[in-house]
Write an enzyme that holds these catalytic residues in place. Structure first.
Site, PDB file in Angstrom:
ATOM      1  N   ARG A 166       6.179  50.007 -12.448  1.00  0.00           N
ATOM      2  CA  ARG A 166       6.798  49.996 -13.800  1.00  0.00           C
ATOM      3  C   ARG A 166       6.053  50.957 -14.739  1.00  0.00           C
ATOM      4  O   ARG A 166       5.865  50.672 -15.920  1.00  0.00           O
ATOM      5  CB  ARG A 166       6.777  48.593 -14.420  1.00  0.00           C
ATOM      6  N   SER A 238      13.127  41.013 -16.492  1.00  0.00           N
ATOM      7  CA  SER A 238      11.757  40.475 -16.442  1.00  0.00           C
ATOM      8  C   SER A 238      11.054  40.836 -17.740  1.00  0.00           C
ATOM      9  O   SER A 238      10.977  42.010 -18.097  1.00  0.00           O
ATOM     10  CB  SER A 238      10.967  41.114 -15.301  1.00  0.00           C
ATOM     11  N   GLU A 336       6.540  43.756 -19.927  1.00  0.00           N
ATOM     12  CA  GLU A 336       7.211  44.928 -19.358  1.00  0.00           C
ATOM     13  C   GLU A 336       8.171  45.486 -20.413  1.00  0.00           C
ATOM     14  O   GLU A 336       8.386  46.695 -20.523  1.00  0.00           O
ATOM     15  CB  GLU A 336       7.982  44.477 -18.114  1.00  0.00           C
TER      16      GLU A 336
HETATM   17  N1  EPU Z   1       9.367  32.479  -8.723  1.00  0.00           N
HETATM   18  C1  EPU Z   1       9.160  31.153  -9.093  1.00  0.00           C
HETATM   19  N2  EPU Z   1       9.699  30.732 -10.263  1.00  0.00           N
HETATM   20  C2  EPU Z   1      10.431  31.536 -11.070  1.00  0.00           C
HETATM   21  C3  EPU Z   1      10.625  32.893 -10.703  1.00  0.00           C
HETATM   22  C4  EPU Z   1      10.079  33.342  -9.519  1.00  0.00           C
HETATM   23  O1  EPU Z   1       8.515  30.387  -8.396  1.00  0.00           O
HETATM   24  O2  EPU Z   1      10.895  31.052 -12.106  1.00  0.00           O
HETATM   25  C5  EPU Z   1       8.841  32.956  -7.443  1.00  0.00           C
HETATM   26  C6  EPU Z   1       9.975  33.240  -6.440  1.00  0.00           C
HETATM   27  O3  EPU Z   1      10.337  32.095  -5.737  1.00  0.00           O
HETATM   28  C7  EPU Z   1       9.362  34.292  -5.547  1.00  0.00           C
HETATM   29  C8  EPU Z   1       8.432  35.057  -6.493  1.00  0.00           C
HETATM   30  O4  EPU Z   1       8.205  34.211  -7.607  1.00  0.00           O
HETATM   31  O5  EPU Z   1       8.572  33.692  -4.555  1.00  0.00           O
HETATM   32  C9  EPU Z   1       9.036  36.388  -6.939  1.00  0.00           C
HETATM   33  O6  EPU Z   1      10.270  36.142  -7.586  1.00  0.00           O
HETATM   34  P1  EPU Z   1      11.538  37.118  -7.435  1.00  0.00           P
HETATM   35  O7  EPU Z   1      11.706  37.542  -6.043  1.00  0.00           O
HETATM   36  O8  EPU Z   1      12.663  36.467  -8.145  1.00  0.00           O
HETATM   37  O9  EPU Z   1      11.130  38.429  -8.196  1.00  0.00           O
HETATM   38  P2  EPU Z   1      10.183  38.698  -9.448  1.00  0.00           P
HETATM   39  O10 EPU Z   1       8.823  39.044  -9.001  1.00  0.00           O
HETATM   40  O11 EPU Z   1      10.300  37.560 -10.396  1.00  0.00           O
HETATM   41  C10 EPU Z   1      10.669  41.261  -9.499  1.00  0.00           C
HETATM   42  C11 EPU Z   1      11.067  42.265 -10.549  1.00  0.00           C
HETATM   43  C12 EPU Z   1      12.558  42.151 -10.858  1.00  0.00           C
HETATM   44  C13 EPU Z   1      13.324  42.397  -9.568  1.00  0.00           C
HETATM   45  C14 EPU Z   1      12.860  41.354  -8.530  1.00  0.00           C
HETATM   46  C15 EPU Z   1      13.503  41.565  -7.178  1.00  0.00           C
HETATM   47  C16 EPU Z   1       9.074  42.592 -11.896  1.00  0.00           C
HETATM   48  C17 EPU Z   1       8.384  42.298 -13.177  1.00  0.00           C
HETATM   49  N3  EPU Z   1      10.275  42.045 -11.752  1.00  0.00           N
HETATM   50  O12 EPU Z   1      10.877  39.963 -10.085  1.00  0.00           O
HETATM   51  O13 EPU Z   1      12.910  43.167 -11.773  1.00  0.00           O
HETATM   52  O14 EPU Z   1      14.712  42.281  -9.781  1.00  0.00           O
HETATM   53  O15 EPU Z   1      11.447  41.454  -8.339  1.00  0.00           O
HETATM   54  O16 EPU Z   1      12.937  42.673  -6.556  1.00  0.00           O
HETATM   55  O17 EPU Z   1       8.528  43.299 -11.068  1.00  0.00           O
HETATM   56  C18 EPU Z   1      13.160  43.614 -14.084  1.00  0.00           C
HETATM   57  O18 EPU Z   1      12.218  44.387 -13.986  1.00  0.00           O
HETATM   58  O19 EPU Z   1      13.763  43.438 -15.186  1.00  0.00           O
HETATM   59  C19 EPU Z   1      13.570  42.841 -12.936  1.00  0.00           C
HETATM   60  C20 EPU Z   1      14.523  41.913 -13.008  1.00  0.00           C
END
Ligand code: EPU
Length: 340
Positions: A166, A238, A336
């Site tokens: 990012r 995010s 972010e």
């Molecule tokens: N998780 C939880 N609780 C929550 C949210 C997530 O326990 O409320 C856990 C999930 O179960 C999973 C882990 O955290 O084990 C990661 O969650 P997820 O795969 O949903 O992705 P993320 O890390 O929350 C990132 C990006 C997103 C992107 C997704 C999918 C960042 C800051 N965010 O989210 O990007 O869509 O991966 O690749 O890196 C954005 O930047 O606006 C965005 C949506």
């Protein structure tokens, strides 16, 4: 030639749906527009200015007493082509997901995992958007810029953009100095798919066919099931970056929380899931006392406008999240979203 609009509401131009005014607002179509703004002294070193694309990563906390430049150029052209690859130059004002849909329909691979991300093409190199194991940097060949200081054009190669998670040079050394006019993407005519992230492969196995189209459909389905549509619930995706910690610190937290998601990033460092940390603090689904702002009930990393929130309401929720996560895990979450 461009027009200068005065006292424009930014509500349609930010996905949080925050209603603030911009003193001056100028649609951008080409380099000539920046030269015009410089010649007229509307854009100068003392004018506060913001380049506003799709507004999907911006939070406004007050009226903006300056100049908003909003790219509206929206063509796609083929720059070069070999048997293996195609180079597409996409204008900054194009809707990102329309561009992704175009590449998938044409059979060009590389950005299909970045389906359904709100925003415009011009923001993709600034933020180095990423999802489901792919980042924009994996396909960006060149970024074409116009100087906001003297109106000249310049292009940066991929490595000159200093991309990170990012992150890019446009957030540091070149901040406020250039407008992204267009981006050249190098896409593959014989795509290799990236399917290792989360439930993407399982979902595709269920469908029984792996192609650019089914990957796009799957990603859209996964995102729609977890992330609120900003047209219904204002949000900026995010809100925080996933924190990157030393192996030692990450292990200390993992020892106490064996079920915690944890990812390798580079030697000596691990990435944790900010959404998981926030959920452990009991904040998933939180609503503030006024009922205007809160945290999404399906994805704790997404702060939402529950109706009538101003930017400050969202910032207060963000501060509560940072404070609570720090008290529990001694981790500083870094936004972010860009806060103005
Ligand atoms: N998780 C939880 N609780 C929550 C949210 C997530 O326990 O409320 C856990 C999930 O179960 C999973 C882990 O955290 O084990 C990661 O969650 P997820 O795969 O949903 O992705 P993320 O890390 O929350 C990132 C990006 C997103 C992107 C997704 C999918 C960042 C800051 N965010 O989210 O990007 O869509 O991966 O690749 O890196 C954005 O930047 O606006 C965005 C949506």
């Amino acid at each position: 030639m461009t027009k200068i609009l005065e006292k424009i509401s930014l509500r349609p131009y930010n996905t949080f749906g925050i209603d603030v005014m911009a003193e001056l607002f100028c649609p951008y179509s080409s380099q000539a527009d920046i030269k015009f703004l410089l010649n007229q002294n509307i854009l100068n070193s003392s004018t506060p200015h913001i380049i506003l694309g799709g507004g999907s990563n911006q939070l406004y906390t007050s009226n903006f007493n300056g100049l908003i430049i909003h790219p509206v150029n929206d063509t796609i052209c083929i720059i070069n082509e070999t048997r293996e690859h195609i180079w597409l130059k996409a204008d900054a004002g194009l809707d990102w997901d329309n561009f992704v849909a175009y590449t998938v329909n044409e059979g060009y691979g590389g950005i299909e995992n970045l389906s359904n991300i709100p925003g415009n093409v011009g923001a993709t190199p600034v933020q180095n958007i990423g999802a489901y194991g792919v980042e924009a940097k994996d396909c960006i060949d060149e970024v074409h810029l116009v100087s906001l200081i003297d109106g000249t054009e310049k292009s940066l190669t991929n490595s000159e953009c200093e991309f990170g998670y990012r992150h890019s040079i446009f957030k540091t050394k070149l901040k406020n100095q250039y407008l992204v006019d267009s981006v050249t993407f190098k896409l593959s005519k014989k795509p290799k798919f990236t399917l290792h992230y989360g439930s993407v492969k399982d979902e595709l196995d269920r469908i029984g066919e792996t192609s650019l189209k089914t990957i796009r459909e799957t990603i859209i389905k996964i995102r729609e099931s977890k992330l609120p549509n900003h047209k219904e619930i204002g949000n900026g995706g995010s809100f925080f970056k996933n924190p990157v910690l030393s192996d030692k610190k990450a292990k200390e937290i993992l020892d106490k929380n064996p079920n915690m998601p944890i990812y390798d990033v580079k030697n000596g460092f691990k990435k944790l899931a900010a959404g998981w940390l926030i959920e452990q603090c009991g904040l998933k689904g939180y609503t503030n006392a006024e009922g205007t702002a809160g945290i999404h009930e399906k994805q704790a990393l997404v702060l939402i406008n529950k109706g009538g929130a101003n930017g400050q309401d969202i910032v207060e929720v963000a501060r509560l999240v940072q404070k609570t996560v720090f008290e529990k895990f001694e981790i500083n979450l870094e936004p972010e979203v860009i806060i103005h």
